[in-house]
Design a protein around this motif. Structure first.
Motif, PDB file in Angstrom:
ATOM      1  N   SER A   9       0.785  -1.234   0.000  1.00  0.00           N
ATOM      2  CA  SER A   9       0.000   0.000   0.000  1.00  0.00           C
ATOM      3  C   SER A   9       0.818   1.286   0.000  1.00  0.00           C
ATOM      4  O   SER A   9       0.253   2.350  -0.189  1.00  0.00           O
ATOM      5  CB  SER A   9      -0.921   0.015   1.220  1.00  0.00           C
ATOM      6  OG  SER A   9      -0.139   0.064   2.403  1.00  0.00           O
ATOM      7  N   ALA A  10       2.097   1.200   0.211  1.00  0.00           N
ATOM      8  CA  ALA A  10       2.883   2.420   0.405  1.00  0.00           C
ATOM      9  C   ALA A  10       3.520   2.958  -0.872  1.00  0.00           C
ATOM     10  O   ALA A  10       4.409   3.785  -0.805  1.00  0.00           O
ATOM     11  CB  ALA A  10       3.961   2.189   1.461  1.00  0.00           C
ATOM     12  N   TRP A  11       3.064   2.498  -2.013  1.00  0.00           N
ATOM     13  CA  TRP A  11       3.583   3.049  -3.264  1.00  0.00           C
ATOM     14  C   TRP A  11       2.934   4.405  -3.483  1.00  0.00           C
ATOM     15  O   TRP A  11       1.725   4.544  -3.467  1.00  0.00           O
ATOM     16  CB  TRP A  11       3.271   2.118  -4.424  1.00  0.00           C
ATOM     17  CG  TRP A  11       4.071   0.862  -4.358  1.00  0.00           C
ATOM     18  CD1 TRP A  11       3.798  -0.219  -3.576  1.00  0.00           C
ATOM     19  CD2 TRP A  11       5.272   0.579  -5.053  1.00  0.00           C
ATOM     20  NE1 TRP A  11       4.765  -1.174  -3.756  1.00  0.00           N
ATOM     21  CE2 TRP A  11       5.682  -0.720  -4.654  1.00  0.00           C
ATOM     22  CE3 TRP A  11       6.031   1.274  -5.968  1.00  0.00           C
ATOM     23  CZ2 TRP A  11       6.828  -1.314  -5.160  1.00  0.00           C
ATOM     24  CZ3 TRP A  11       7.168   0.676  -6.470  1.00  0.00           C
ATOM     25  CH2 TRP A  11       7.563  -0.601  -6.065  1.00  0.00           C
ATOM     26  N   SER A  12       3.752   5.414  -3.680  1.00  0.00           N
ATOM     27  CA  SER A  12       3.232   6.771  -3.878  1.00  0.00           C
ATOM     28  C   SER A  12       3.459   7.163  -5.338  1.00  0.00           C
ATOM     29  O   SER A  12       4.574   7.453  -5.736  1.00  0.00           O
ATOM     30  CB  SER A  12       3.928   7.745  -2.937  1.00  0.00           C
ATOM     31  OG  SER A  12       5.324   7.596  -3.019  1.00  0.00           O
ATOM     32  N   TRP A  13       2.418   7.180  -6.108  1.00  0.00           N
ATOM     33  CA  TRP A  13       2.506   7.436  -7.546  1.00  0.00           C
ATOM     34  C   TRP A  13       2.420   8.935  -7.813  1.00  0.00           C
ATOM     35  O   TRP A  13       1.417   9.433  -8.272  1.00  0.00           O
ATOM     36  CB  TRP A  13       1.400   6.684  -8.279  1.00  0.00           C
ATOM     37  CG  TRP A  13       1.502   5.220  -8.080  1.00  0.00           C
ATOM     38  CD1 TRP A  13       0.784   4.468  -7.204  1.00  0.00           C
ATOM     39  CD2 TRP A  13       2.403   4.328  -8.721  1.00  0.00           C
ATOM     40  NE1 TRP A  13       1.181   3.159  -7.275  1.00  0.00           N
ATOM     41  CE2 TRP A  13       2.177   3.044  -8.192  1.00  0.00           C
ATOM     42  CE3 TRP A  13       3.386   4.483  -9.692  1.00  0.00           C
ATOM     43  CZ2 TRP A  13       2.889   1.928  -8.611  1.00  0.00           C
ATOM     44  CZ3 TRP A  13       4.089   3.363 -10.104  1.00  0.00           C
ATOM     45  CH2 TRP A  13       3.842   2.112  -9.571  1.00  0.00           C
ATOM     46  N   TYR A  14       3.496   9.653  -7.509  1.00  0.00           N
ATOM     47  CA  TYR A  14       3.535  11.090  -7.729  1.00  0.00           C
ATOM     48  C   TYR A  14       3.618  11.385  -9.221  1.00  0.00           C
ATOM     49  O   TYR A  14       4.535  10.902  -9.893  1.00  0.00           O
ATOM     50  CB  TYR A  14       4.728  11.723  -7.026  1.00  0.00           C
ATOM     51  CG  TYR A  14       4.722  11.578  -5.535  1.00  0.00           C
ATOM     52  CD1 TYR A  14       3.689  12.105  -4.770  1.00  0.00           C
ATOM     53  CD2 TYR A  14       5.756  10.927  -4.883  1.00  0.00           C
ATOM     54  CE1 TYR A  14       3.689  11.976  -3.403  1.00  0.00           C
ATOM     55  CE2 TYR A  14       5.761  10.800  -3.508  1.00  0.00           C
ATOM     56  CZ  TYR A  14       4.723  11.327  -2.772  1.00  0.00           C
ATOM     57  OH  TYR A  14       4.716  11.197  -1.424  1.00  0.00           O
ATOM     58  N   VAL A  55       9.272   6.355  -5.585  1.00  0.00           N
ATOM     59  CA  VAL A  55       7.880   5.927  -5.645  1.00  0.00           C
ATOM     60  C   VAL A  55       7.597   4.726  -4.746  1.00  0.00           C
ATOM     61  O   VAL A  55       6.494   4.573  -4.246  1.00  0.00           O
ATOM     62  CB  VAL A  55       7.497   5.605  -7.118  1.00  0.00           C
ATOM     63  CG1 VAL A  55       6.122   4.997  -7.212  1.00  0.00           C
ATOM     64  CG2 VAL A  55       7.560   6.858  -7.956  1.00  0.00           C
ATOM     65  N   ASP A  59      10.385   5.361  -0.096  1.00  0.00           N
ATOM     66  CA  ASP A  59      10.054   6.772   0.092  1.00  0.00           C
ATOM     67  C   ASP A  59       9.144   6.967   1.298  1.00  0.00           C
ATOM     68  O   ASP A  59       9.373   7.858   2.111  1.00  0.00           O
ATOM     69  CB  ASP A  59       9.405   7.326  -1.180  1.00  0.00           C
ATOM     70  CG  ASP A  59       9.184   8.819  -1.109  1.00  0.00           C
ATOM     71  OD1 ASP A  59      10.140   9.546  -0.804  1.00  0.00           O
ATOM     72  OD2 ASP A  59       8.045   9.257  -1.354  1.00  0.00           O
ATOM     73  N   ALA A  60       8.122   6.144   1.417  1.00  0.00           N
ATOM     74  CA  ALA A  60       7.193   6.279   2.548  1.00  0.00           C
ATOM     75  C   ALA A  60       7.888   5.991   3.870  1.00  0.00           C
ATOM     76  O   ALA A  60       7.704   6.720   4.851  1.00  0.00           O
ATOM     77  CB  ALA A  60       6.000   5.348   2.357  1.00  0.00           C
ATOM     78  N   ASP A  63      10.303   8.912   4.615  1.00  0.00           N
ATOM     79  CA  ASP A  63       9.650  10.182   4.952  1.00  0.00           C
ATOM     80  C   ASP A  63       8.969  10.152   6.309  1.00  0.00           C
ATOM     81  O   ASP A  63       8.972  11.149   7.030  1.00  0.00           O
ATOM     82  CB  ASP A  63       8.614  10.545   3.880  1.00  0.00           C
ATOM     83  CG  ASP A  63       9.243  11.083   2.621  1.00  0.00           C
ATOM     84  OD1 ASP A  63      10.447  11.382   2.642  1.00  0.00           O
ATOM     85  OD2 ASP A  63       8.529  11.184   1.608  1.00  0.00           O
TER      86      ASP A  63
END
Length: 122
Positions: A9-14, A55, A59-60, A63
């Motif tokens: 769930s921690a994939w951040s698709w910026y 991503v 990263d999560a 951060d």
């Protein structure tokens, strides 16, 4: 939160990261003609490392939770991605870039030792 749940769930698709990585690849494909497979593989691997560092759950974690993972993210960007990108630049492209006066001036300034540059003796 379990580790498996974090990695799912921690994939951040910026959008900025995705667009930046795509832009890096598109400019490379246009500028680096003709492509050799080894150069293309190195450059693509460098862009992939940048993408994954910015991503993925690294990263999560970096951060929000662990400073050590944040530093691993920096190491991936500086010690893995940057050399791969440089290895992917073909020599003719590097020569063409360094023939540009502004880029040649910048390369001369940045390739000097920082102490000499700061003191104005380099």
């Amino acid at each position: 939160m379990t580790t498996l749940h974090l990695f799912e769930s921690a994939w951040s698709w910026y959008p900025s990261v995705i667009a930046g990585c795509l832009l890096l690849l598109i400019v490379y494909l246009i500028a680096a003609r003709p492509l050799s497979p080894s150069h293309a593989a190195s450059y693509s691997a460098g862009v992939l490392v940048i993408f994954l560092a910015l991503v993925s759950p690294i990263d999560a974690l970096g951060d929000d939770y662990l400073f050590s993972v944040h530093m691993i993210q920096h190491l991936l960007l500086v010690l893995v991605a940057a050399p791969l990108l440089l290895l992917g630049i073909p020599r003719p492209l590097a020569r063409r870039l360094l023939e540009q006066p502004q880029i040649a001036w910048l390369e001369r300034k940045l390739s000097r030792p920082i102490a000499a540059w700061l003191l104005g003796i380099g």
